[in-house]
Design a protein around this motif. Sequence first.
Motif, short mmCIF file in Angstrom:
data_model
loop_
_atom_site.label_atom_id
_atom_site.label_comp_id
_atom_site.label_asym_id
_atom_site.label_seq_id
_atom_site.Cartn_x
_atom_site.Cartn_y
_atom_site.Cartn_z
N GLU A 248 0.80 -1.22 0.00
CA GLU A 248 0.00 0.00 0.00
C GLU A 248 0.83 1.27 0.00
OE1 GLU A 248 -3.66 2.04 2.54
OE2 GLU A 248 -2.94 0.03 3.04
N ARG A 262 5.81 -0.25 -9.45
CA ARG A 262 4.42 -0.61 -9.64
C ARG A 262 4.22 -1.48 -10.88
NH1 ARG A 262 0.48 1.71 -6.74
NH2 ARG A 262 1.00 3.42 -5.32
N SER A 267 -1.85 -0.43 -10.58
CA SER A 267 -2.83 -0.84 -9.58
C SER A 267 -2.21 -1.32 -8.27
CB SER A 267 -3.73 -1.95 -10.16
OG SER A 267 -2.95 -3.09 -10.49
N THR A 268 -1.00 -1.83 -8.33
CA THR A 268 -0.35 -2.32 -7.11
C THR A 268 1.16 -2.30 -7.30
OG1 THR A 268 -0.34 -4.10 -5.45
CG2 THR A 268 -0.35 -4.76 -7.77
#
Length: 493
Positions: A248, A262, A267-268
């Motif tokens: 996060e 990333r 997205s993550t």
Amino acid sequence: MGKGDASSHREEHPHRVRRAVAALLGVVLVAGGAVAWQTGQAEEWWHDLRGDAEAPADPAAVAPPPEVDVPDVVRPAALAPAAAGAGPLDRAAVAAALRPLAAKDLGPHVLAAVAPLTGTGFAYQATEGTPVAMPASTTKVVTSAVALFLLGPGKTFATRTVLEKSGTTPRLVLVGGGDPYLTRTPASADDGTSPTYQPQRADIRTLARSTAASLRASGVRVVRLGYDDTLFSGPAMNPRWEAGYFPEEVSPISPLWLDTGRTADGSTRVKDPSGTAALEFRRELARAGIKVAGATAHTAAAPTATAVAQVTSPTVAQIVQRLLEVSDNNAAEVLLRQIGVADGGGGTFAAGQAAVARVLKANGIDLGASVLYDGSGLSRSNRLAPQVLVDVLRWAASDEAPQLRPLLAGLPVAGYTGSLDDRMDHGPAAGRGRVRAKTGTLTGVTSLAGIAVDRKGRLMAFALMADRVRAPKATLARTAMDDAAAGLGACLC
């Protein structure tokens, strides 16, 4: 779990440090605000260093968020005589401006320090009880200052390829140089944020195409591929961070990653940034007409390897501008590793922090009971005295450290830019735009550290910290601290 925030030497005449420029510090033009104090010269110096084709954005031209009610920018036909930017501050006036710090919402442990931006001594100190607090992202002020001092504002980091010609098929090695902003493609440099300033980023596609062109010119059509991320060592995740920070809050720290570690869609975060970067490079190399034989290997490039191609990062000054404006945890941690490398201790968290402590001490800044374990402020084990933050800001404003000017120029403008674009909209209206500061936010922590120019044109450095804020009071606590900082800009100190 705690959360971090959201990213040529010029000789100065000694008397210039005693005059103020609002162009650096704020949006509202005040009497004497546009005279030639050295941080105003820093704006010109910063523009020259960036090499922008156009003039840097004037904060006055940045529209405030719609929910912020600010007075119109005043551009008088003639400026009043310059106000003295230095000199003693009125202690009673400073204390009155900081009355919002008494708010119960801030909790039982509130620390503060305010001082003239030049000279010695403090106009206000509140350090009852424990004299240090969790600094959160105001830690980035310290990291940025040391990076500018030790690396230099014009330093860049190269991601490169080298060729080892042993064996029947030569081996091409992708070498990570610790570019915090290396991207997949030129288009992916747009990460969805809207900073006032976006540095030009290097990308792996351009490196692959340049490498392929060089290889073909040398008659090489087939290579084996390796990747080298040995510039940094030690754990990729700081042992003082909470386990939930990945994915996060932060990526595993690597000298070779794409889009701050990333995935391609953003997205993550990926578990192996170096390996992911190498695979992306391999695909781009194949698209550029070079065949890659065998598996991609994790390796260390031979010192005798032949240089093939490279792309370079933004300058340290540009990186600092970006990371301060958007509170970029990942870039701050890469800079900390680069600090360790430059100091000769290696690219580890521990070496970086040892170098930070050494550089501060060498420049007369006493850490005392303060201790830092990372470069971003994510660690809840970090402790800083507000006086240390003030001293770092005064160091950045001193004649002895002109290379630190981008630190001051890079601080967000309250109510207008970066992590402060929607802040300080409840405090004194006269204080809006007169404050530049770095925010700090973790669960239970709110802090601000920066510079302000009051209505007399007095320049001051300040650090405000609270680290025992009850969760339901977090927003109210932040507002109280914002009101105190705005009060410094609005006061007649």
